[in-house]
Enzyme design. Structure first.
Site, PDB file in Angstrom:
ATOM      1  N   ARG A 157       0.831  -1.219   0.000  1.00 56.53           N
ATOM      2  CA  ARG A 157       0.000   0.000   0.000  1.00 56.53           C
ATOM      3  C   ARG A 157       0.863   1.266   0.000  1.00 56.53           C
ATOM      4  O   ARG A 157       0.589   2.223  -0.724  1.00 56.53           O
ATOM      5  CB  ARG A 157      -0.871   0.049   1.251  1.00 56.53           C
ATOM      6  N   ILE A 158       1.911   1.284   0.839  1.00 51.94           N
ATOM      7  CA  ILE A 158       2.712   2.515   0.958  1.00 51.94           C
ATOM      8  C   ILE A 158       3.519   2.737  -0.314  1.00 51.94           C
ATOM      9  O   ILE A 158       3.605   3.858  -0.831  1.00 51.94           O
ATOM     10  CB  ILE A 158       3.615   2.470   2.210  1.00 51.94           C
ATOM     11  N   ARG A 179       7.883  -8.854  -4.438  1.00 53.29           N
ATOM     12  CA  ARG A 179       7.853 -10.318  -4.487  1.00 53.29           C
ATOM     13  C   ARG A 179       6.862 -10.790  -5.547  1.00 53.29           C
ATOM     14  O   ARG A 179       7.123 -11.679  -6.318  1.00 53.29           O
ATOM     15  CB  ARG A 179       7.419 -10.889  -3.124  1.00 53.29           C
ATOM     16  N   ILE A 238      12.208   4.149   4.129  1.00 54.70           N
ATOM     17  CA  ILE A 238      11.130   4.375   5.104  1.00 54.70           C
ATOM     18  C   ILE A 238      10.558   3.031   5.539  1.00 54.70           C
ATOM     19  O   ILE A 238       9.453   2.960   6.063  1.00 54.70           O
ATOM     20  CB  ILE A 238       9.989   5.271   4.539  1.00 54.70           C
ATOM     21  N   ALA A 239      11.330   1.950   5.292  1.00 57.73           N
ATOM     22  CA  ALA A 239      10.805   0.614   5.576  1.00 57.73           C
ATOM     23  C   ALA A 239      11.230   0.157   6.967  1.00 57.73           C
ATOM     24  O   ALA A 239      10.494   0.341   7.950  1.00 57.73           O
ATOM     25  CB  ALA A 239      11.274  -0.343   4.493  1.00 57.73           C
ATOM     26  N   ARG A 240      12.394  -0.413   7.086  1.00 50.92           N
ATOM     27  CA  ARG A 240      12.920  -0.868   8.365  1.00 50.92           C
ATOM     28  C   ARG A 240      14.437  -0.822   8.321  1.00 50.92           C
ATOM     29  O   ARG A 240      15.035  -1.042   7.263  1.00 50.92           O
ATOM     30  CB  ARG A 240      12.518  -2.333   8.632  1.00 50.92           C
ATOM     31  N   GLU A 269      18.383   0.824  15.599  1.00 50.55           N
ATOM     32  CA  GLU A 269      17.865   2.099  16.111  1.00 50.55           C
ATOM     33  C   GLU A 269      17.339   1.939  17.540  1.00 50.55           C
ATOM     34  O   GLU A 269      16.930   0.828  17.903  1.00 50.55           O
ATOM     35  CB  GLU A 269      16.761   2.650  15.185  1.00 50.55           C
ATOM     36  N   HIS A 287      12.608   7.805  12.761  1.00 48.52           N
ATOM     37  CA  HIS A 287      11.473   6.873  12.581  1.00 48.52           C
ATOM     38  C   HIS A 287      10.131   7.579  12.810  1.00 48.52           C
ATOM     39  O   HIS A 287       9.363   7.206  13.708  1.00 48.52           O
ATOM     40  CB  HIS A 287      11.629   5.665  13.530  1.00 48.52           C
ATOM     41  N   ILE A 288       9.878   8.594  11.980  1.00 47.12           N
ATOM     42  CA  ILE A 288       8.678   9.412  12.171  1.00 47.12           C
ATOM     43  C   ILE A 288       7.779   9.433  10.935  1.00 47.12           C
ATOM     44  O   ILE A 288       6.903  10.300  10.815  1.00 47.12           O
ATOM     45  CB  ILE A 288       9.041  10.871  12.558  1.00 47.12           C
TER      46      ILE A 288
HETATM   47  C1  GLV Z   1       6.160   2.030  11.524  1.00 47.99           C
HETATM   48  O1  GLV Z   1       7.306   1.876  11.272  1.00 47.99           O
HETATM   49  C2  GLV Z   1       5.176   0.996  11.366  1.00 47.99           C
HETATM   50  O2  GLV Z   1       5.533  -0.136  11.036  1.00 47.99           O
HETATM   51  O3  GLV Z   1       3.983   1.291  11.563  1.00 47.99           O
END
Ligand code: GLV
Length: 328
Positions: A157-158, A179, A238-240, A269, A287-288
Protein backbone atom coordinates in the site's frame (compact mmCIF):
# COMPACT_ATOMS: atom_id res chain seq x y z
CA UNK A 1 -16.24 -12.25 35.74
CA UNK A 2 -13.24 -9.96 36.06
CA UNK A 3 -12.18 -8.15 32.88
CA UNK A 4 -9.20 -9.39 30.84
CA UNK A 5 -5.84 -7.98 31.88
CA UNK A 6 -4.02 -5.91 29.29
CA UNK A 7 -0.49 -4.50 29.26
CA UNK A 8 0.18 -1.35 27.22
CA UNK A 9 3.94 -1.45 26.75
CA UNK A 10 4.62 2.21 25.84
CA UNK A 11 3.03 5.59 26.42
CA UNK A 12 0.01 6.18 24.16
CA UNK A 13 -2.79 8.72 23.83
CA UNK A 14 -4.63 9.07 27.18
CA UNK A 15 -7.93 8.83 25.26
CA UNK A 16 -6.93 5.38 24.01
CA UNK A 17 -5.98 4.25 27.51
CA UNK A 18 -9.39 5.50 28.69
CA UNK A 19 -11.06 3.47 25.93
CA UNK A 20 -9.16 0.34 26.88
CA UNK A 21 -10.07 0.87 30.53
CA UNK A 22 -13.76 0.60 29.63
CA UNK A 23 -13.12 -3.03 28.60
CA UNK A 24 -10.01 -4.22 30.44
CA UNK A 25 -7.95 -4.07 33.57
CA UNK A 26 -5.10 -2.01 32.12
CA UNK A 27 -1.49 -1.72 33.22
CA UNK A 28 0.24 0.90 31.11
CA UNK A 29 3.62 2.53 30.74
CA UNK A 30 2.50 6.16 30.52
CA UNK A 31 5.88 7.26 31.95
CA UNK A 32 7.39 5.64 28.84
CA UNK A 33 10.14 3.91 30.81
CA UNK A 34 12.62 1.86 28.82
CA UNK A 35 11.74 -1.59 30.13
CA UNK A 36 14.37 -4.28 29.84
CA UNK A 37 13.23 -7.59 28.44
CA UNK A 38 13.06 -8.99 31.99
CA UNK A 39 10.90 -6.03 33.08
CA UNK A 40 8.60 -6.55 30.10
CA UNK A 41 8.20 -10.25 30.92
CA UNK A 42 7.63 -9.43 34.59
CA UNK A 43 4.69 -7.19 33.68
CA UNK A 44 3.33 -9.40 30.90
CA UNK A 45 3.44 -12.63 32.94
CA UNK A 46 -0.15 -12.44 34.22
CA UNK A 47 -1.72 -10.61 31.23
CA UNK A 48 -4.29 -11.86 28.72
CA UNK A 49 -3.38 -9.33 26.04
CA UNK A 50 -0.73 -6.82 25.06
CA UNK A 51 -0.85 -3.51 23.22
CA UNK A 52 2.65 -3.31 21.74
CA UNK A 53 4.60 -0.96 19.50
CA UNK A 54 7.27 -2.01 17.01
CA UNK A 55 9.87 -1.84 19.78
CA UNK A 56 8.97 -4.87 21.92
CA UNK A 57 10.21 -8.25 20.77
CA UNK A 58 7.61 -10.98 21.33
CA UNK A 59 9.32 -14.34 20.83
CA UNK A 60 9.30 -17.90 22.16
CA UNK A 61 11.04 -16.96 25.42
CA UNK A 62 8.52 -14.20 26.19
CA UNK A 63 5.61 -16.45 25.24
CA UNK A 64 6.87 -19.30 27.42
CA UNK A 65 7.00 -16.93 30.40
CA UNK A 66 3.49 -15.57 29.75
CA UNK A 67 1.17 -18.57 29.52
CA UNK A 68 -2.10 -16.62 29.76
CA UNK A 69 -1.23 -14.28 26.87
CA UNK A 70 -3.71 -14.66 24.00
CA UNK A 71 -3.21 -11.65 21.73
CA UNK A 72 -0.59 -9.00 20.94
CA UNK A 73 -1.89 -5.97 19.05
CA UNK A 74 0.91 -3.98 17.41
CA UNK A 75 0.44 -0.24 16.94
CA UNK A 76 2.52 -0.47 13.74
CA UNK A 77 2.06 -1.86 10.28
CA UNK A 78 5.49 -3.54 10.45
CA UNK A 79 5.61 -6.53 12.76
CA UNK A 80 9.17 -7.80 12.59
CA UNK A 81 9.20 -7.45 16.40
CA UNK A 82 6.83 -10.45 16.44
CA UNK A 83 8.10 -13.99 15.97
CA UNK A 84 4.92 -14.98 14.17
CA UNK A 85 5.82 -18.68 14.02
CA UNK A 86 6.41 -18.78 17.77
CA UNK A 87 3.17 -16.87 18.40
CA UNK A 88 1.23 -19.22 16.14
CA UNK A 89 2.74 -22.25 17.87
CA UNK A 90 1.79 -20.77 21.25
CA UNK A 91 -1.78 -20.04 20.10
CA UNK A 92 -1.26 -16.29 20.46
CA UNK A 93 -2.96 -14.05 17.94
CA UNK A 94 -0.92 -11.26 16.35
CA UNK A 95 -2.44 -8.14 14.82
CA UNK A 96 -0.85 -5.09 13.16
CA UNK A 97 -2.12 -1.66 12.11
CA UNK A 98 -2.16 -1.42 8.31
CA UNK A 99 -4.06 1.00 6.09
CA UNK A 100 -4.50 3.93 8.44
CA UNK A 101 -0.90 5.16 7.97
CA UNK A 102 -0.51 4.58 4.24
CA UNK A 103 -0.88 8.11 2.86
CA UNK A 104 0.92 9.79 5.78
CA UNK A 105 3.90 7.47 5.39
CA UNK A 106 3.95 7.89 1.61
CA UNK A 107 3.94 11.69 2.13
CA UNK A 108 6.99 11.37 4.35
CA UNK A 109 8.78 9.07 1.92
CA UNK A 110 8.32 11.74 -0.72
CA UNK A 111 9.47 14.45 1.68
CA UNK A 112 12.70 12.51 2.36
CA UNK A 113 13.21 11.97 -1.36
CA UNK A 114 12.82 15.70 -2.02
CA UNK A 115 15.01 16.68 0.94
CA UNK A 116 17.80 14.30 -0.07
CA UNK A 117 17.68 14.99 -3.81
CA UNK A 118 17.46 18.78 -3.39
CA UNK A 119 19.97 18.88 -0.51
CA UNK A 120 17.61 20.63 1.87
CA UNK A 121 19.13 19.54 5.18
CA UNK A 122 22.70 20.15 4.05
CA UNK A 123 21.93 23.63 2.73
CA UNK A 124 19.86 24.53 5.77
CA UNK A 125 22.75 23.60 8.09
CA UNK A 126 25.06 25.76 5.95
CA UNK A 127 22.72 28.72 6.26
CA UNK A 128 22.23 28.29 10.02
CA UNK A 129 26.00 28.06 10.47
CA UNK A 130 26.25 31.60 9.02
CA UNK A 131 28.23 30.42 5.99
CA UNK A 132 25.91 31.92 3.33
CA UNK A 133 27.56 35.11 2.13
CA UNK A 134 26.74 35.14 -1.59
CA UNK A 135 24.73 33.49 -4.38
CA UNK A 136 26.54 31.06 -6.66
CA UNK A 137 25.25 29.37 -9.83
CA UNK A 138 25.95 25.82 -8.64
CA UNK A 139 25.44 26.24 -4.91
CA UNK A 140 23.78 23.11 -3.48
CA UNK A 141 22.75 22.02 -6.96
CA UNK A 142 20.86 18.77 -6.51
CA UNK A 143 19.19 16.13 -8.62
CA UNK A 144 16.05 16.73 -10.66
CA UNK A 145 12.95 15.12 -9.18
CA UNK A 146 10.15 15.92 -11.67
CA UNK A 147 10.37 13.87 -14.82
CA UNK A 148 13.04 11.57 -13.41
CA UNK A 149 12.81 7.80 -12.83
CA UNK A 150 11.48 6.64 -9.47
CA UNK A 151 12.30 3.08 -8.42
CA UNK A 152 10.20 1.53 -5.65
CA UNK A 153 11.33 -1.64 -3.95
CA UNK A 154 8.33 -3.18 -2.18
CA UNK A 155 4.98 -2.33 -3.74
CA UNK A 156 2.43 -2.74 -0.96
CA UNK A 157 0.00 0.00 0.00
CA UNK A 158 2.71 2.52 0.96
CA UNK A 159 4.82 1.77 -2.12
CA UNK A 160 1.73 2.36 -4.26
CA UNK A 161 1.16 5.67 -2.45
CA UNK A 162 4.72 6.76 -3.23
CA UNK A 163 4.24 5.66 -6.87
CA UNK A 164 1.04 7.70 -7.26
CA UNK A 165 2.76 10.78 -5.85
CA UNK A 166 5.67 10.35 -8.23
CA UNK A 167 3.66 9.58 -11.36
CA UNK A 168 0.69 11.89 -10.91
CA UNK A 169 2.29 14.74 -8.98
CA UNK A 170 5.79 14.89 -10.41
CA UNK A 171 5.47 13.29 -13.85
CA UNK A 172 8.02 10.64 -12.91
CA UNK A 173 8.53 7.38 -14.73
CA UNK A 174 7.85 4.75 -12.06
CA UNK A 175 9.47 1.32 -12.00
CA UNK A 176 8.98 -1.14 -9.18
CA UNK A 177 10.06 -4.52 -7.91
CA UNK A 178 8.09 -6.66 -5.51
CA UNK A 179 7.85 -10.32 -4.49
CA UNK A 180 4.73 -10.53 -6.62
CA UNK A 181 3.68 -8.38 -9.52
CA UNK A 182 0.63 -6.10 -9.06
CA UNK A 183 -2.44 -6.83 -11.13
CA UNK A 184 -2.82 -4.80 -14.31
CA UNK A 185 -5.45 -2.43 -12.86
CA UNK A 186 -3.22 -1.45 -9.90
CA UNK A 187 -0.19 -1.07 -12.16
CA UNK A 188 -2.22 1.27 -14.36
CA UNK A 189 -3.47 3.24 -11.35
CA UNK A 190 0.11 3.71 -10.11
CA UNK A 191 1.46 4.12 -13.67
CA UNK A 192 4.19 1.72 -12.59
CA UNK A 193 6.20 -0.81 -14.60
CA UNK A 194 7.44 -4.06 -13.08
CA UNK A 195 11.19 -4.64 -13.49
CA UNK A 196 13.87 -6.84 -11.90
CA UNK A 197 15.61 -5.55 -8.80
CA UNK A 198 18.84 -5.11 -10.78
CA UNK A 199 17.15 -3.15 -13.55
CA UNK A 200 15.45 -0.95 -10.94
CA UNK A 201 18.73 -0.17 -9.20
CA UNK A 202 20.50 0.57 -12.46
CA UNK A 203 17.78 2.73 -14.03
CA UNK A 204 16.27 4.69 -11.12
CA UNK A 205 17.29 8.25 -10.29
CA UNK A 206 15.62 7.86 -6.90
CA UNK A 207 15.15 4.55 -5.10
CA UNK A 208 12.56 4.30 -2.31
CA UNK A 209 12.52 1.24 -0.05
CA UNK A 210 9.13 0.21 1.29
CA UNK A 211 9.49 -3.54 1.72
CA UNK A 212 8.87 -5.42 4.98
CA UNK A 213 11.86 -6.58 7.01
CA UNK A 214 12.50 -10.33 7.17
CA UNK A 215 15.49 -12.67 6.94
CA UNK A 216 14.98 -12.51 3.17
CA UNK A 217 15.15 -8.70 3.04
CA UNK A 218 18.07 -8.34 5.50
CA UNK A 219 20.69 -6.18 3.75
CA UNK A 220 18.65 -6.21 0.53
CA UNK A 221 20.67 -3.07 -0.17
CA UNK A 222 24.37 -3.66 0.50
CA UNK A 223 27.63 -2.79 -1.23
CA UNK A 224 26.80 -4.84 -4.36
CA UNK A 225 23.39 -3.22 -4.81
CA UNK A 226 24.70 0.28 -4.13
CA UNK A 227 27.35 -0.33 -6.79
CA UNK A 228 24.57 -0.85 -9.35
CA UNK A 229 23.00 2.54 -8.63
CA UNK A 230 23.77 5.71 -10.58
CA UNK A 231 26.35 8.02 -8.97
CA UNK A 232 23.69 10.75 -9.13
CA UNK A 233 21.02 8.61 -7.45
CA UNK A 234 19.32 9.02 -4.09
CA UNK A 235 18.21 6.23 -1.76
CA UNK A 236 15.30 6.59 0.67
CA UNK A 237 14.53 4.07 3.41
CA UNK A 238 11.13 4.37 5.10
CA UNK A 239 10.80 0.61 5.58
CA UNK A 240 12.92 -0.87 8.37
CA UNK A 241 16.45 -0.73 9.60
CA UNK A 242 18.41 -3.79 8.56
CA UNK A 243 17.08 -3.72 5.00
CA UNK A 244 20.03 -1.45 4.22
CA UNK A 245 23.58 -2.27 5.27
CA UNK A 246 24.13 1.11 6.92
CA UNK A 247 27.95 0.76 7.01
CA UNK A 248 28.03 0.03 3.27
CA UNK A 249 25.66 2.93 2.61
CA UNK A 250 27.83 5.33 4.63
CA UNK A 251 30.87 4.25 2.60
CA UNK A 252 28.98 4.74 -0.68
CA UNK A 253 27.79 8.21 0.38
CA UNK A 254 31.26 9.20 1.58
CA UNK A 255 32.89 8.09 -1.68
CA UNK A 256 30.07 9.72 -3.71
CA UNK A 257 29.22 6.36 -5.28
CA UNK A 258 25.63 7.54 -4.85
CA UNK A 259 24.69 11.18 -4.38
CA UNK A 260 22.45 11.26 -1.34
CA UNK A 261 20.15 9.34 0.99
CA UNK A 262 17.15 9.97 3.21
CA UNK A 263 16.78 7.57 6.11
CA UNK A 264 13.96 7.31 8.64
CA UNK A 265 14.95 3.85 9.94
CA UNK A 266 18.28 2.38 11.00
CA UNK A 267 19.97 -0.87 11.90
CA UNK A 268 19.90 -1.12 15.70
CA UNK A 269 17.86 2.10 16.11
CA UNK A 270 17.66 4.32 18.08
CA UNK A 271 21.43 4.03 17.65
CA UNK A 272 22.59 5.39 14.30
CA UNK A 273 25.77 4.27 12.57
CA UNK A 274 28.34 6.95 13.52
CA UNK A 275 29.62 7.22 9.94
CA UNK A 276 26.16 8.37 8.82
CA UNK A 277 26.02 11.07 11.49
CA UNK A 278 29.03 12.90 10.11
CA UNK A 279 28.04 12.83 6.43
CA UNK A 280 26.47 15.92 4.83
CA UNK A 281 24.68 14.10 2.00
CA UNK A 282 22.23 12.12 4.11
CA UNK A 283 19.01 13.33 5.72
CA UNK A 284 18.35 11.51 8.99
CA UNK A 285 14.99 11.39 10.80
CA UNK A 286 14.05 9.39 13.93
CA UNK A 287 11.47 6.87 12.58
CA UNK A 288 8.68 9.41 12.17
CA UNK A 289 7.22 8.57 8.76
CA UNK A 290 3.76 7.88 10.23
CA UNK A 291 4.01 10.65 12.81
CA UNK A 292 1.09 12.98 12.46
CA UNK A 293 -1.21 13.05 15.46
CA UNK A 294 -4.34 12.00 13.51
CA UNK A 295 -2.50 9.04 11.97
CA UNK A 296 -0.84 7.94 15.21
CA UNK A 297 -4.25 8.17 16.92
CA UNK A 298 -5.83 6.06 14.18
CA UNK A 299 -3.05 3.47 14.58
CA UNK A 300 -3.54 3.36 18.36
CA UNK A 301 -7.32 3.06 17.99
CA UNK A 302 -6.93 0.24 15.48
CA UNK A 303 -4.72 -1.68 17.94
CA UNK A 304 -7.34 -1.03 20.65
CA UNK A 305 -10.17 -2.12 18.29
CA UNK A 306 -8.32 -5.38 17.67
CA UNK A 307 -8.06 -6.09 21.41
CA UNK A 308 -11.69 -5.12 22.06
CA UNK A 309 -12.99 -7.26 19.18
CA UNK A 310 -10.92 -10.27 20.22
CA UNK A 311 -12.05 -10.24 23.86
CA UNK A 312 -15.70 -9.78 22.75
CA UNK A 313 -15.38 -13.06 20.87
CA UNK A 314 -15.09 -11.44 17.41
CA UNK A 315 -12.36 -11.64 14.81
CA UNK A 316 -9.96 -8.67 15.11
CA UNK A 317 -9.95 -6.31 12.14
CA UNK A 318 -6.35 -6.88 11.05
CA UNK A 319 -5.16 -10.31 12.20
CA UNK A 320 -1.80 -11.68 11.02
CA UNK A 321 -1.97 -15.36 11.96
CA UNK A 322 -5.68 -16.09 12.60
CA UNK A 323 -5.80 -18.78 9.92
CA UNK A 324 -2.88 -20.76 11.35
CA UNK A 325 -3.05 -20.23 15.09
CA UNK A 326 -5.17 -22.47 17.29
CA UNK A 327 -6.03 -19.40 19.36
CA UNK A 328 -6.05 -20.00 23.12
C1 GLV B 1 6.16 2.03 11.52
O1 GLV B 1 7.31 1.88 11.27
C2 GLV B 1 5.18 1.00 11.37
O2 GLV B 1 5.53 -0.14 11.04
O3 GLV B 1 3.98 1.29 11.56
Amino acid sequence: MSPPKILVTRAVFPAVIARLEQHFEVESNQDDENWSRAQLIERLRDKDGAFTTGSERIDAAVLAACPSLKICANMAVGYNNFDIDAMTAAGVLATNAPGVLTETTADFGFALLMAAARRMAESEHYLRAGKWDKWRYDMFAGAEVHGSTLGILGMGRIGQGVARRGALGFGMKVVYHNRSRLDAALEAQCQATYVSKEELLMSADHVVLVLPYSHASHHAIGAAELALMKPTATLVNIARGGIVDDAALAAALRDKRIAAAGLDVFEGEPRVHPDLLSLPNVVLTPHIASATLPTRLAMANLAADNLIAFFSGKMPLTPLNAAQAAIK
